[in-house]
Design an enzyme around this catalytic site. Structure first.
Site, short mmCIF file in Angstrom:
data_model
loop_
_atom_site.label_atom_id
_atom_site.label_comp_id
_atom_site.label_asym_id
_atom_site.label_seq_id
_atom_site.Cartn_x
_atom_site.Cartn_y
_atom_site.Cartn_z
N HIS A 13 0.88 -1.20 0.00
CA HIS A 13 0.00 0.00 0.00
C HIS A 13 0.90 1.23 0.00
CE1 HIS A 13 -3.81 2.22 1.36
NE2 HIS A 13 -2.88 3.14 1.17
N HIS A 15 1.59 5.38 -1.74
CA HIS A 15 1.23 6.55 -2.56
C HIS A 15 2.51 7.11 -3.16
CE1 HIS A 15 -2.87 6.68 -0.96
NE2 HIS A 15 -2.31 6.21 0.13
N LEU A 16 2.58 7.11 -4.50
CA LEU A 16 3.77 7.63 -5.17
C LEU A 16 3.55 9.00 -5.79
CD1 LEU A 16 5.29 4.51 -7.00
CD2 LEU A 16 6.27 5.77 -5.07
N ARG A 17 2.27 9.44 -5.87
CA ARG A 17 1.95 10.72 -6.54
C ARG A 17 2.39 10.69 -8.00
NH1 ARG A 17 -1.17 10.83 -2.18
NH2 ARG A 17 -0.25 11.82 -0.36
N ASN A 41 -5.07 7.36 -6.15
CA ASN A 41 -5.76 8.62 -5.80
C ASN A 41 -4.99 9.84 -6.25
OD1 ASN A 41 -3.81 8.09 -3.79
ND2 ASN A 41 -4.92 9.25 -2.24
N LYS A 99 -9.51 0.00 -5.99
CA LYS A 99 -9.58 0.62 -4.67
C LYS A 99 -10.91 1.30 -4.46
CE LYS A 99 -7.82 2.23 -0.78
NZ LYS A 99 -6.67 3.05 -0.43
N HIS A 136 -10.53 1.32 1.55
CA HIS A 136 -10.32 2.29 2.62
C HIS A 136 -11.57 2.17 3.50
CE1 HIS A 136 -8.69 6.15 4.34
NE2 HIS A 136 -9.89 6.05 4.91
N HIS A 174 -4.76 -0.64 5.54
CA HIS A 174 -4.33 0.09 6.76
C HIS A 174 -5.32 -0.07 7.92
CE1 HIS A 174 -6.91 3.00 4.83
NE2 HIS A 174 -5.97 3.49 4.04
N LEU A 220 -4.98 9.20 7.78
CA LEU A 220 -6.30 8.57 7.82
C LEU A 220 -6.18 7.13 7.38
CD1 LEU A 220 -8.51 11.48 6.47
CD2 LEU A 220 -8.59 10.46 8.77
N ASP A 248 1.45 2.65 3.52
CA ASP A 248 0.60 3.83 3.33
C ASP A 248 1.44 5.11 3.36
OD1 ASP A 248 -1.70 5.27 2.79
OD2 ASP A 248 -2.35 5.34 4.88
N HIS A 252 3.14 14.55 1.60
CA HIS A 252 2.53 15.87 1.43
C HIS A 252 3.60 16.90 1.78
CE1 HIS A 252 -1.75 14.63 1.14
NE2 HIS A 252 -1.41 13.66 1.95
N ALA A 264 -3.96 14.92 5.41
CA ALA A 264 -3.76 13.61 6.04
C ALA A 264 -2.73 12.81 5.26
CB ALA A 264 -5.08 12.85 6.09
#
Ligand code: NCD
Ligand code: ZN
Length: 348
Positions: A13, A15-17, A41, A99, A136, A174, A220, A248, A252, A264
């Site tokens: 899980h 997030h690589l953007r 996302n 997802k 989620h 998560h 979150l 996760d 940011h 978050a």
């Protein structure tokens, strides 16, 4: 024990953007993990196989020289997801799950699903072709306390979904509560699994308010009570194959976290394995780390175990106060603090 050699792990899980942010963070993950389930996302979200294929190319192009890191893509479900897209996704070989973001539940979830019954046809298609649903697991109603959102999701969405579509394979992403651990433990291991982050194993919600408000510990689902943390730890210490590694890690920029309305997401990719090793060691369960990090995830997803190895060394180091991030900076988990384990550079 001064060093720990493990089969190379994967992050289930992440997030690589995209764009410059992707270029800033990918090297951290690629240094530790062979593969990662990459969350969809983005803005706009990755909703089609064609978009996922293009995103995959951008990730591959952003890898550091010599890296064989393999991104495992996911699709973002919306109220308007075409059920026919599920078979296209599965056939592509590059998409490993879809997802479910309940609309409004977290960062970039505005386009998420407003009512799970709106995606019944897509979920049925996924069940049929055995394409996992990654959830989620939080309800978003304003009258439900933020600390109760995961438990309420289990009762009102997840348990009914299991009853309705028992062939649908599910990863409860998560997990943060005792209720979630108990739910997953009551399901067949081939059908339902869960990822666990380093922060939810290491910290309870007091950490959010330790000496003042701590925006860099806000993610979150939010950190929970100590008895929830203990339940997560018990699940991994037991070596239960339903629970595996998913950081996760969610980058940011510093100014968007240290803000009147902070985002978050906790960034942990810089030291993911070190962070997990620390909590496993404190729990007397270092011998459980390898299966959690490197075996249970691929087995659930039906992928081969990695052949390579990585080594963690007992060597104290101070986590930098910040890392560069797309022209800004990012404050990583445990910034400025000392970690006792460190990933050894790959031997050549
Ligand atoms: C994630 C993000 O920033 O994309 N944030 C987070 O707090 N975990 C989204 C998510 O996984 O909920
Ligand atoms: Zn996430």
């Amino acid at each position: 024990m001064d060093s720990l050699t493990l089969r190379q792990p994967d992050d289930w899980h992440l997030h690589l953007r995209d764009g410059a942010a992707l270029h800033s963070v990918l090297a951290h993950t690629a240094a530790q993990f062979a593969r990662a389930i990459v969350m969809p996302n983005l803005k706009p979200p990755v909703t089609t196989t064609a978009q996922a294929a293009a995103y995959r190319e951008r990730i591959l192009a952003a890898r550091p020289a010599g890296s064989n890191f393999e991104p495992l893509l996911t699709l973002y479900l919306t109220d308007r997801t075409d059920p026919a897209e599920m078979a296209v996704a599965k056939a592509s070989g590059i998409i490993h799950g879809c997802k479910l973001y309940p609309a409004g539940a977290t960062t970039n979830s505005d386009a998420g699903v407003t009512d799970i019954r709106r995606i019944d046809a897509a979920l049925e298609a996924m069940a049929e072709i055995r394409l996992p649903l990654l959830v989620h697991g939080e309800v978003t109603h304003h009258d439900v306390d933020v600390f109760d959102r995961e438990a309420r999701f289990i009762d009102t969405v997840l348990a009914p979904l299991r009853a309705r579509l028992p062939q649908l394979r599910i990863v409860f992403e998560h997990v943060t509560t005792r209720a979630a651990v108990e739910f997953v433990r009551a399901q067949p291991p081939q059908e339902v699994a869960a990822t666990i982050t380093p922060q939810h194993l290491a910290l309870n919600r007091n950490a959010l308010f330790q000496g003042g408000i701590r925006p860099h510990l806000y993610c979150l689902p939010v950190l929970k009570r100590e008895h929830d943390r203990v339940a997560l730890l018990d699940a991994v210490v037991a070596g239960d194959p339903r629970f595996f590694l998913g950081t996760d890690s969610a980058p940011h920029a510093r100014n968007t976290k240290e803000s009147a309305c902070g985002c978050a997401g906790i960034y942990s990719a810089h030291a993911a394995l070190e962070l997990y090793a620390e909590v496993f060691e404190q729990a007397g369960a270092l011998h459980r780390l390898e299966a959690f990090a490197s075996e249970f995830g691929p087995r659930f997803y039906g992928l081969p175990l990695n052949a390579g190895q990585i080594t963690l060394q007992r060597s104290a180091w101070t986590v930098p106060a910040a890392y560069p991030f797309a022209g800004e900076t990012i404050v990583p988990l445990r910034a400025g603090e000392t970690l006792g384990w460190r990933l050894a550079p790959p031997s050549t």
